[in-house]
Structures are given as C-alpha cells and as structure tokens.
Motif scaffolding. Structure first.
Motif, mmCIF file in Angstrom:
data_model
loop_
_atom_site.group_PDB
_atom_site.id
_atom_site.type_symbol
_atom_site.label_atom_id
_atom_site.label_comp_id
_atom_site.label_asym_id
_atom_site.label_seq_id
_atom_site.Cartn_x
_atom_site.Cartn_y
_atom_site.Cartn_z
ATOM 1 N N ARG A 26 0.829 -1.062 -0.125
ATOM 2 C CA ARG A 26 0.025 -0.077 -0.005
ATOM 3 C C ARG A 26 0.845 1.327 -0.022
ATOM 4 O O ARG A 26 0.539 1.993 -0.731
ATOM 5 C CB ARG A 26 -0.913 -0.138 1.110
ATOM 6 C CG ARG A 26 -1.785 1.359 1.459
ATOM 7 C CD ARG A 26 -2.670 1.379 0.252
ATOM 8 N NE ARG A 26 -3.512 2.481 0.517
ATOM 9 C CZ ARG A 26 -4.247 3.166 -0.416
ATOM 10 N NH1 ARG A 26 -4.034 2.845 -1.676
ATOM 11 N NH2 ARG A 26 -5.118 4.117 -0.154
ATOM 12 N N GLU A 29 2.494 1.721 -3.284
ATOM 13 C CA GLU A 29 1.532 2.066 -4.350
ATOM 14 C C GLU A 29 1.234 3.852 -3.853
ATOM 15 O O GLU A 29 1.228 4.572 -5.002
ATOM 16 C CB GLU A 29 0.010 1.677 -4.138
ATOM 17 C CG GLU A 29 -0.796 1.943 -5.175
ATOM 18 C CD GLU A 29 -1.877 1.193 -5.648
ATOM 19 O OE1 GLU A 29 -2.901 1.428 -6.556
ATOM 20 O OE2 GLU A 29 -1.820 -0.169 -5.404
ATOM 21 N N ARG A 33 1.996 6.557 -6.831
ATOM 22 C CA ARG A 33 1.036 7.342 -7.277
ATOM 23 C C ARG A 33 1.220 8.914 -7.226
ATOM 24 O O ARG A 33 0.690 9.915 -7.951
ATOM 25 C CB ARG A 33 -0.589 6.945 -6.775
ATOM 26 C CG ARG A 33 -1.158 5.681 -7.246
ATOM 27 C CD ARG A 33 -2.496 5.382 -6.734
ATOM 28 N NE ARG A 33 -2.904 3.987 -7.459
ATOM 29 C CZ ARG A 33 -3.295 3.950 -8.621
ATOM 30 N NH1 ARG A 33 -3.619 4.897 -9.357
ATOM 31 N NH2 ARG A 33 -3.901 2.871 -9.072
ATOM 32 N N PRO A 72 2.656 -6.599 -8.607
ATOM 33 C CA PRO A 72 1.474 -6.286 -9.218
ATOM 34 C C PRO A 72 1.098 -4.848 -9.182
ATOM 35 O O PRO A 72 0.658 -4.348 -10.253
ATOM 36 C CB PRO A 72 0.598 -6.894 -8.395
ATOM 37 C CG PRO A 72 1.105 -8.268 -7.815
ATOM 38 C CD PRO A 72 2.747 -7.616 -7.873
ATOM 39 N N VAL A 73 1.668 -3.843 -8.162
ATOM 40 C CA VAL A 73 1.557 -2.542 -8.179
ATOM 41 C C VAL A 73 2.394 -1.905 -9.324
ATOM 42 O O VAL A 73 1.846 -0.979 -10.011
ATOM 43 C CB VAL A 73 2.230 -2.137 -6.887
ATOM 44 C CG1 VAL A 73 2.116 -0.474 -6.937
ATOM 45 C CG2 VAL A 73 1.369 -2.663 -5.619
ATOM 46 N N GLU A 75 3.079 -3.279 -12.071
ATOM 47 C CA GLU A 75 2.406 -3.472 -13.341
ATOM 48 C C GLU A 75 1.336 -2.998 -13.702
ATOM 49 O O GLU A 75 0.735 -2.278 -14.843
ATOM 50 C CB GLU A 75 2.376 -5.218 -13.457
ATOM 51 C CG GLU A 75 3.552 -5.887 -13.688
ATOM 52 C CD GLU A 75 3.342 -7.398 -13.341
ATOM 53 O OE1 GLU A 75 4.278 -8.232 -13.563
ATOM 54 O OE2 GLU A 75 2.291 -7.577 -12.915
ATOM 55 N N ARG A 76 0.402 -2.624 -12.658
ATOM 56 C CA ARG A 76 -0.764 -1.806 -12.537
ATOM 57 C C ARG A 76 -0.689 -0.476 -12.997
ATOM 58 O O ARG A 76 -1.493 0.285 -13.815
ATOM 59 C CB ARG A 76 -1.738 -1.874 -11.185
ATOM 60 C CG ARG A 76 -3.116 -1.470 -11.295
ATOM 61 C CD ARG A 76 -3.728 -1.937 -10.142
ATOM 62 N NE ARG A 76 -3.180 -1.553 -8.677
ATOM 63 C CZ ARG A 76 -2.528 -2.627 -8.025
ATOM 64 N NH1 ARG A 76 -2.624 -3.998 -8.209
ATOM 65 N NH2 ARG A 76 -2.132 -2.218 -6.859
ATOM 66 N N LEU A 77 0.450 0.141 -12.503
ATOM 67 C CA LEU A 77 0.790 1.398 -12.714
ATOM 68 C C LEU A 77 1.500 1.604 -13.788
ATOM 69 O O LEU A 77 1.995 2.783 -14.531
ATOM 70 C CB LEU A 77 1.469 2.175 -11.473
ATOM 71 C CG LEU A 77 0.762 2.176 -10.290
ATOM 72 C CD1 LEU A 77 1.536 2.934 -9.147
ATOM 73 C CD2 LEU A 77 -0.713 2.911 -10.475
ATOM 74 N N GLY A 78 1.994 0.629 -14.565
ATOM 75 C CA GLY A 78 2.858 0.708 -15.785
ATOM 76 C C GLY A 78 4.256 1.271 -15.533
ATOM 77 O O GLY A 78 4.873 1.866 -16.463
ATOM 78 N N ARG A 126 8.854 -11.295 -16.776
ATOM 79 C CA ARG A 126 7.686 -10.372 -16.553
ATOM 80 C C ARG A 126 8.118 -8.919 -16.765
ATOM 81 O O ARG A 126 7.369 -8.010 -16.524
ATOM 82 C CB ARG A 126 7.309 -10.399 -15.126
ATOM 83 C CG ARG A 126 6.588 -11.598 -14.605
ATOM 84 C CD ARG A 126 6.362 -11.769 -13.087
ATOM 85 N NE ARG A 126 5.186 -10.823 -12.781
ATOM 86 C CZ ARG A 126 4.467 -10.672 -11.647
ATOM 87 N NH1 ARG A 126 4.880 -11.906 -10.609
ATOM 88 N NH2 ARG A 126 3.749 -9.971 -11.162
#
Length: 248
Positions: A26, A29, A33, A72-73, A75-78, A126
């Motif tokens: 968390r 991220e 962000r 995953p964080v 990858e989700r945010l690119g 990945r």
C-alpha cells in the motif's frame, strides 16, 4: 532537466516484515501514485540515465524474495523496475548475509530470503530488468583493486550466464562508491552504475543518484525526499524523528 529524474531505491515489499527495509504494498502504491500525479513519467533504467527529464524508475536492492508483492503494483501503474541481485545468494536463494543484518537474520531469516536463478528468470519474463549488486555485497572501498574488479566483473558475468541476456547496470552496495569504484564499474562493462545521495551526480552515469525509501517513509516524507531539496530536508526530518523517539 536530468536532475529532475527520480530513481527510487527500495529493498523489500511486505505486510508482514516489520523492519525499516520493508515497505508495504500500500505504501509503495501511494509513493508511486503521488509521483505520477506530480507529472513524472515511467521510464526504463536506460532512459532514466540517458534521457533524464521528469522521469521515474524504480529499483530494488539485494534481490529479496519479497519484492514479489510489489510487482502487481508496478504492473498496474505501468512503471518499469530493475532488481539488483547479489549473485552469491542467488544460487540457493539463501538469506542476505551481511553483518549489518545478522541479528535480524537470527530472528527472521525467512524475510531475508533472496530470489534464486529460477525466480530471477521468471522476473525477467515479466519484463523486469536484473542488474548486479556485486558478488558478496562487500564494502567496495575496503577491497584492493583485484578484489574490486572481481566483485564487479564476476557478478556481471554470472548474471549474463544464468539469465541469457546482458547485465547492463550496477548498484553499489550500501550506496558506497568513489572514483576508483566508478572506474572499475566502467572497466567491468556496465553501462551505468547507481548510487544513493552521497557523492552522486546525475551528470555522471557511474554515480547516478537514487532516492532510498524505507518503511517509515509515508507519502509526505517520500514527497520531501523526491523534491529538489529532498536530501537536506529529509535529514532534518530524520533528526526530528529521532528526538521524538528519545522523548517518548
């Protein structure tokens, strides 16, 4: 423009390990962000070094197995990432064995476990870059010239043999480097080498600065540390935090 590039340095991503080296998924991220909202654009390690600008790249030192929860964080945010591995640990994925973590290793060896070569190959699949963090995580300034050359050359060669692709980047253990280490990194064939704040210079690809973030760095501290005045302000906040702990 090059000085506006932010390369972050993390170690472990974990909800279970309560240690300064561990940042929760968390918190990771929220850090990322916040930087994206400030207009930083995700780039590869090479782009961060070569092009500069308002760019963002994420690195992880030591090759801890619990980097996994952060993927995953990213990858989700690119956001591209580079993991720097200590090649002497990657044979069996054993725990990081530096003296500074001896007490933690006795208590929580499972949190210090590292990725073995199979796990690192999966990481490459990945899209994660794998670089060198030397053979043994030595203090490079304490080595003679031959030992220094072996730490940098042999780790790069082992990475390339195991992963079947170029090992292009180095991260200095403990962030420690000097002109001799920089020359050795160049001679060993690295395209660039990453430091921390001390002695770093974005104009020097063999002393490229990173911002190190830890478990106690919330969004506000991370924003301060990634600002142009981040280093002096972060030191002041750290001193205040220490005083607060003493008062408590």
């Amino acid at each position: 423009m090059r000085r506006r590039t932010v390369v972050l340095c993390y170690h472990a991503i974990s909800d279970e390990w309560r240690h300064d080296l561990a940042v929760t998924p968390r918190a990771l991220e929220l850090h990322l962000r916040s930087l994206l909202l400030r207009g930083f654009r995700p780039v590869s390690a090479g782009e961060a070094v070569e092009r500069g600008g308002r760019a963002l790249h994420v690195t992880f030192d030591d090759g801890f197995r619990n980097v996994g929860p952060g993927l995953p964080v990213l990858e989700r945010l690119g956001i591209p990432a580079t993991v720097f591995v200590v090649t002497s640990y990657a044979g069996d994925g054993g725990p990081v064995g530096v003296p500074e973590l001896a007490a933690e290793r006795d208590r929580h060896a499972e949190h210090l476990a590292t990725m073995d070569w199979d796990a690192l190959r999966a990481l490459v699949e990945r899209g994660v870059e794998v670089g060198s963090h030397t053979v043994t995580h030595a203090h490079l300034g304490r080595l003679d010239d031959a030992e220094l050359a072996r730490e940098l050359r042999d780790s790069r060669g082992r990475c390339e043999d195991e992963l079947g692709r170029p090992c292009r980047y180095l991260a200095y253990p403990y962030g420690e480097h000097d002109e001799r280490a920089q020359r050795a990194a160049r001679a060993a064939g690295y395209r660039a080498a990453f430091a921390l704040a001390s002695g770093a210079d974005a104009r020097n690809r063999y002393a490229f600065p990173r911002v190190d973030l830890y478990g106690y760095d919330g969004v506000v501290r991370a924003s301060v540390k990634t600002s142009p005045l981040g280093r002096p302000l972060a030191k002041a906040l750290w001193r205040l935090r220490r005083v607060g702990r003493g008062a408590a």
